[in-house]
Design a protein around this motif. Structure first.
Motif: not given
Length: 202
Positions: A2-7, A12-16, A49-51
């Motif tokens: 998760l930390a890697v995604v948040l950085e 983040l766009q992929y997760a969204f 929404i969170t992402f």
């Protein structure tokens, strides 16, 4: 992970985008996988929404972003969606269902036309016109003493009863006795006088 995604803004766009896809794919499972006023589709909407918010924070102030902030945003979004379900969606859905139930019973006594033939003890379909709208409903043959066991397509029918959201119909000509139109009598005396005058002339 998760930390890697948040950085990374790209992650983040992929997760969204992934949350959008999963929210759509899990729509059929809303009534199966749910906890109270929160279901599986709402979970992925919350993630979406969170992402999205996290991406905005990362772009604006990356120093404020952390895993704890992400978790906090997730829970706030989850509570907001639950409140929206309780206060907005469920009451609106209930009113819509009640309106639908009420409107179907108002079809009793209406004329319609068979769109799918009805056989004895089987279900067909009837089109009922109400004002400027057309309503397609399941239909069965109403119990009768006339030996009616089939109603073909395009047959005019009358809705005799609504039961369990099914319309029970009979052919229009067999369900209502034809009433002869009254003959005008206001000019009968005049016709008799004319007839008498003709006889006298002869």
């Amino acid at each position: 992970m998760l930390a890697v995604v948040l950085e990374n803004p790209l992650y983040l766009q992929y997760a969204f985008a992934g949350c959008i896809v999963l929210a759509i794919l899990t729509l059929p499972l809303k009534d199966i996988i749910s906890v109270g006023f929160y279901d599986i589709s709402d979970f992925f909407v919350t993630g979406m929404i969170t992402f999205f918010i996290t991406y905005g924070v990362l772009i604006a102030k990356p120093d404020l972003l952390s895993t704890m902030h992400f978790v906090g945003i997730f829970f706030v979004s989850m509570i907001a969606i639950m409140l929206m379900n309780i206060l907005v969606i469920l009451p609106f859905k209930g009113r819509a269902e009640n309106s639908s139930i009420t409107s179907i019973y108002q079809l009793e006594g209406k004329e319609g036309k068979i769109s799918i033939p009805i056989l004895l003890n089987q279900t067909g379909e009837v089109i009922v016109y109400t004002g400027f709208t057309r309503v397609n409903k399941m239909a069965k043959i109403y119990e009768n003493d006339d030996g009616i066991t089939t109603i073909p397509i395009n047959e005019n029918v009358l809705v005799m009863e609504v039961k369990d959201r099914v319309l029970y119909v009979l052919p229009y000509d067999n369900s209502i006795k034809t009433i002869a139109k009254p003959v005008a009598t206001w000019n009968e005396n005049k016709k008799k006088k004319i007839k008498k005058n003709r006889l006298r002339r002869k």
